[in-house]
Design a protein around this motif. Structure first.
Motif, PDB file in Angstrom:
ATOM      1  N   UNK A   1      30.437  52.599  17.083  1.00  0.00           N
ATOM      2  CA  UNK A   1      30.949  52.582  18.457  1.00  0.00           C
ATOM      3  C   UNK A   1      31.631  51.241  18.701  1.00  0.00           C
ATOM      4  N   UNK A   2      32.797  51.276  19.307  1.00  0.00           N
ATOM      5  CA  UNK A   2      33.475  50.065  19.767  1.00  0.00           C
ATOM      6  C   UNK A   2      33.423  50.070  21.292  1.00  0.00           C
ATOM      7  N   UNK A   3      32.684  49.103  21.835  1.00  0.00           N
ATOM      8  CA  UNK A   3      32.462  49.048  23.283  1.00  0.00           C
ATOM      9  C   UNK A   3      33.721  48.529  23.974  1.00  0.00           C
ATOM     10  N   UNK A   4      34.174  49.222  25.016  1.00  0.00           N
ATOM     11  CA  UNK A   4      35.379  48.759  25.717  1.00  0.00           C
ATOM     12  C   UNK A   4      35.094  47.483  26.493  1.00  0.00           C
ATOM     13  N   UNK A   5      36.104  46.673  26.826  1.00  0.00           N
ATOM     14  CA  UNK A   5      35.895  45.492  27.676  1.00  0.00           C
ATOM     15  C   UNK A   5      35.435  45.916  29.071  1.00  0.00           C
ATOM     16  N   UNK A   6      34.729  44.986  29.775  1.00  0.00           N
ATOM     17  CA  UNK A   6      34.193  45.313  31.092  1.00  0.00           C
ATOM     18  C   UNK A   6      35.300  45.783  32.035  1.00  0.00           C
ATOM     19  N   UNK A   7      36.503  45.230  31.866  1.00  0.00           N
ATOM     20  CA  UNK A   7      37.616  45.602  32.746  1.00  0.00           C
ATOM     21  C   UNK A   7      38.093  47.033  32.518  1.00  0.00           C
ATOM     22  N   UNK A   8      37.577  47.678  31.468  1.00  0.00           N
ATOM     23  CA  UNK A   8      37.978  49.061  31.194  1.00  0.00           C
ATOM     24  C   UNK A   8      36.850  50.053  31.454  1.00  0.00           C
ATOM     25  N   UNK A   9      35.724  49.561  32.023  1.00  0.00           N
ATOM     26  CA  UNK A   9      34.591  50.444  32.271  1.00  0.00           C
ATOM     27  C   UNK A   9      34.653  51.021  33.671  1.00  0.00           C
ATOM     28  N   UNK A  10      33.857  52.071  33.898  1.00  0.00           N
ATOM     29  CA  UNK A  10      33.808  52.703  35.218  1.00  0.00           C
ATOM     30  C   UNK A  10      33.161  51.781  36.242  1.00  0.00           C
ATOM     31  N   UNK A  11      32.268  50.888  35.762  1.00  0.00           N
ATOM     32  CA  UNK A  11      31.658  49.928  36.685  1.00  0.00           C
ATOM     33  C   UNK A  11      32.706  48.989  37.256  1.00  0.00           C
ATOM     34  N   UNK A  12      33.613  48.533  36.382  1.00  0.00           N
ATOM     35  CA  UNK A  12      34.659  47.627  36.867  1.00  0.00           C
ATOM     36  C   UNK A  12      35.561  48.328  37.879  1.00  0.00           C
ATOM     37  N   UNK A  13      35.931  49.573  37.561  1.00  0.00           N
ATOM     38  CA  UNK A  13      36.779  50.311  38.501  1.00  0.00           C
ATOM     39  C   UNK A  13      36.053  50.544  39.821  1.00  0.00           C
ATOM     40  N   UNK A  14      34.719  50.781  39.751  1.00  0.00           N
ATOM     41  CA  UNK A  14      33.955  50.966  40.980  1.00  0.00           C
ATOM     42  C   UNK A  14      33.942  49.706  41.826  1.00  0.00           C
ATOM     43  N   UNK A  15      33.755  48.545  41.149  1.00  0.00           N
ATOM     44  CA  UNK A  15      33.751  47.277  41.875  1.00  0.00           C
ATOM     45  C   UNK A  15      35.107  47.013  42.510  1.00  0.00           C
ATOM     46  N   UNK A  16      36.178  47.312  41.765  1.00  0.00           N
ATOM     47  CA  UNK A  16      37.526  47.094  42.307  1.00  0.00           C
ATOM     48  C   UNK A  16      37.757  47.968  43.538  1.00  0.00           C
ATOM     49  N   UNK A  17      37.373  49.253  43.428  1.00  0.00           N
ATOM     50  CA  UNK A  17      37.565  50.157  44.568  1.00  0.00           C
ATOM     51  C   UNK A  17      36.737  49.694  45.768  1.00  0.00           C
ATOM     52  N   UNK A  18      35.471  49.287  45.514  1.00  0.00           N
ATOM     53  CA  UNK A  18      34.615  48.820  46.606  1.00  0.00           C
ATOM     54  C   UNK A  18      35.196  47.557  47.238  1.00  0.00           C
ATOM     55  N   UNK A  19      35.683  46.637  46.384  1.00  0.00           N
ATOM     56  CA  UNK A  19      36.241  45.382  46.895  1.00  0.00           C
ATOM     57  C   UNK A  19      37.474  45.639  47.751  1.00  0.00           C
ATOM     58  N   UNK A  20      38.334  46.533  47.272  1.00  0.00           N
ATOM     59  CA  UNK A  20      39.540  46.847  48.055  1.00  0.00           C
ATOM     60  C   UNK A  20      39.145  47.475  49.382  1.00  0.00           C
ATOM     61  N   UNK A  21      38.163  48.401  49.338  1.00  0.00           N
ATOM     62  CA  UNK A  21      37.716  49.029  50.585  1.00  0.00           C
ATOM     63  C   UNK A  21      37.112  48.019  51.556  1.00  0.00           C
ATOM     64  N   UNK A  22      36.262  47.095  50.988  1.00  0.00           N
ATOM     65  CA  UNK A  22      35.661  46.076  51.848  1.00  0.00           C
ATOM     66  C   UNK A  22      36.703  45.154  52.442  1.00  0.00           C
ATOM     67  N   UNK A  23      37.720  44.813  51.623  1.00  0.00           N
ATOM     68  CA  UNK A  23      38.787  43.929  52.122  1.00  0.00           C
ATOM     69  C   UNK A  23      39.581  44.608  53.240  1.00  0.00           C
ATOM     70  N   UNK A  24      39.902  45.889  53.016  1.00  0.00           N
ATOM     71  CA  UNK A  24      40.644  46.618  54.056  1.00  0.00           C
ATOM     72  C   UNK A  24      39.818  46.725  55.332  1.00  0.00           C
ATOM     73  N   UNK A  25      38.511  46.974  55.149  1.00  0.00           N
ATOM     74  CA  UNK A  25      37.637  47.073  56.332  1.00  0.00           C
ATOM     75  C   UNK A  25      37.540  45.727  57.044  1.00  0.00           C
ATOM     76  N   UNK A  26      37.456  44.629  56.257  1.00  0.00           N
ATOM     77  CA  UNK A  26      37.407  43.291  56.855  1.00  0.00           C
ATOM     78  C   UNK A  26      38.676  43.008  57.658  1.00  0.00           C
ATOM     79  N   UNK A  27      39.813  43.318  57.086  1.00  0.00           N
ATOM     80  CA  UNK A  27      41.082  43.117  57.801  1.00  0.00           C
ATOM     81  C   UNK A  27      41.105  43.953  59.071  1.00  0.00           C
TER      82      UNK A  27
END
Length: 542
Positions: free
Chosen positions: A385-411
């Protein structure tokens, strides 16, 4: 060798008859005037091929003079004939660079050449040796009709122009050994695709011989090549098999009548062998992964556990041990990697399998091997198995989506709070303005009643003072309303406009009192932005 046991040998001068009893060479003894013809000496032309040929119940010897022509030797009539083309009657239009002339089981006459490939020579239907007088004093021309499959009217996909040897098959097709195309299966009945190339790593082949057991033996510069027609498998015998190096030429019979033994020459001698007596190993490869490199660093210990690599560890090399004791250097390896290879890939005799720049994911490497006796190993599998970088995992995408949502909500919340604060300022301003206007209008109303009462009491001298108070109150409410409108106006959001408003207000107050003043504002705050509340408070304090 003819059917009656006579031996004839071609040389760089002419054709000699060999006497094995006294080891002597004798020229063909026909009409004495033939001694002057090119048959007995043709410059540097070599008689490189001889074969017997049956015509009119007579056995003829056909001799190929390389670079010139083909001669027929008629011992019964003591004549020499040379072959010419039926149309031009110029012998050069035949294959003059012939490697071998050969007659098959049906008495078909073939020429293997290096310029025109394979040519079949046919005699005219009315051809007969009986029309020629015996013991002629010159060489006689015979017209032939050549058929060259490279020159067919229909365009064929493959053309073979350098044929070294030919062997007949039972089904009427032929094997051809060529220089450049390797082993070729030829079918003269197939007018659209008469040539079929058999895939092989060796493409420069010389003499060829069929042993009748679906095996072909081929002479190559690399050694003696065996081809199994049933399995489509090649096996090479070279110096490591005990074979002399630099074998070349054609197969021949060392002993007359011995059809079981094949002989092949090399520089300084020849070797004979019986193909049916060759022993084949029955040992099957037993593959094991014994070495592993990750990013060119030895990582053998990973072979004993689940292999899990980082995304930047995507350069792998694996060494496969065949675990076989005979001809281990002649094993052919095949491999495929799931997700990367659709089909098996050949690694030839190299036991090291390499993959570079592998993407992240789960992989399974399948490896198999085939010995030089066509024995195939079981498939050996290596998973990793070759493990993908953290930036390519579903956790990273989840954090990005949450961060964008939180930023939009903050604005969004920040903007709402800004609007609420602005509305609160406006409400305060409106409330203060309402109180001021209400108070002032109440005063004006009171003064108006007082003035009305004074008029009824005939106290007219007091009315001007009351009117002056009404005038001041009206002026005051007008100024407060103007100031409020100025504060609310969005274009007045910098210090420069505020200072100008303050200066104007001061001039209106102090000017009536004849008071001189200087209004000084520092340059570095002229463009300072201020909001509505700040403008209101500053101006009110002023």
């Amino acid at each position: 060798m003819t059917k009656n046991g006579d031996i004839y040998i071609g040389s760089n001068r002419t054709v000699f008859k060999f006497n094995p009893e006294n080891i002597s060479f004798n020229t063909i003894d026909f009409n004495k005037n033939l001694k002057e013809t090119s048959f007995y000496f043709n410059g540097a032309s070599l008689v490189n091929s001889l074969t017997s040929f049956k015509q009119d119940n007579s056995e003829l010897i056909a001799a190929s003079y390389y670079g010139n022509y083909i001669v027929l030797i008629d011992f019964d009539n003591r004549n020499l004939y040379y072959l010419i083309h039926e149309n031009t009657k110029i012998s050069d239009n035949l294959e003059n660079l012939s490697r071998k002339i050969w007659v098959d089981s049906k008495n078909n006459f073939w020429v293997c050449g290096r310029s025109k490939g394979l040519v079949q020579l046919k005699f005219k239907s009315d051809f007969s040796l009986s029309k020629y007088a015996a013991d002629n004093d010159s060489m006689l021309p015979i017209t032939v009709m050549p058929t060259n499959w490279n020159m067919l009217p229909n365009s064929i996909p493959i053309k073979i122009k350098n044929v070294f040897d030919i062997a007949e098959r039972k089904d009427g097709t032929y094997w051809l050994s060529t220089q450049g195309a390797g082993l070729v299966l030829f079918s003269k009945e197939n007018k659209t695709s008469p040539f079929k190339i058999i895939d092989s790593d060796i493409t420069s082949m010389q003499g060829i011989k069929s042993t009748g057991d679906s095996l072909l033996w081929i002479i190559t510069s690399s050694g003696l090549l065996q081809y199994n027609e049933k399995t489509n498998f090649f096996k090479l015998y070279d110096a490591s098999s005990g074979l002399s190096q630099n074998i070349f030429g054609y197969f021949f019979q060392n002993k007359p009548g011995d059809n079981n033994t094949l002989s092949v020459g090399f520089n300084g001698g020849f070797i004979s062998y019986n193909p049916s007596q060759l022993l084949s190993s029955t040992e099957k490869p037993n593959l094991q992964f014994t070495k592993l490199w990750v990013m060119d660093k030895p990582s053998d210990s990973l072979l004993f556990s689940d292999i899990k690599l980082h995304h930047n560890q995507n350069f792998l090399k694996v060494y496969v041990s065949p675990n076989i004791y005979t001809n281990s250097d002649k094993i052919t390896y095949f491999y495929r990697l799931s997700g990367i290879d659709d089909n098996w890939r050949s690694n030839d005799n190299n036991p090291i399998i390499t993959y570079t720049n592998l993407p992240p994911g789960k992989f399974r490497l399948d490896v198999k091997a085939i010995s030089n006796n066509n024995l195939q190993s079981d498939i050996k599998t290596l998973s990793f198995v070759i493990v993908p970088p953290f930036t390519s995992t579903i956790w990273f995408y989840g954090i990005v989506v949450f961060s964008i949502g939180a930023f939009v909500y903050f604005i969004y919340r920040y903007r709402i709070n800004q609007l609420l604060r602005l509305q609160e300022v406006r409400n305060n301003i409106a409330r203060d303005l309402h109180d001021d206007i209400g108070s002032t209008l109440g005063s004006i109303h009171l003064y108006s009643q007082i003035a009305d009462n004074k008029m009824k009491q005939d106290k007219h001298h007091e009315i001007p003072g009351i009117l002056e108070k009404i005038k001041k109150s009206s002026k005051e409410i007008i100024e407060k309303t103007g100031d409020t409108v100025w504060v609310v106006k969005a274009s007045n959001d910098n210090m420069s406009n505020l200072s100008l408003r303050m200066e104007t207000y001061a001039a209106s107050i102090l000017g009536d009192a004849d008071i001189n003043f200087n209004f000084i504002v520092e340059e570095n705050i002229q463009n300072l932005k201020i909001n509505m509340a700040q403008r209101k408070n500053l101006f009110s304090d002023f």
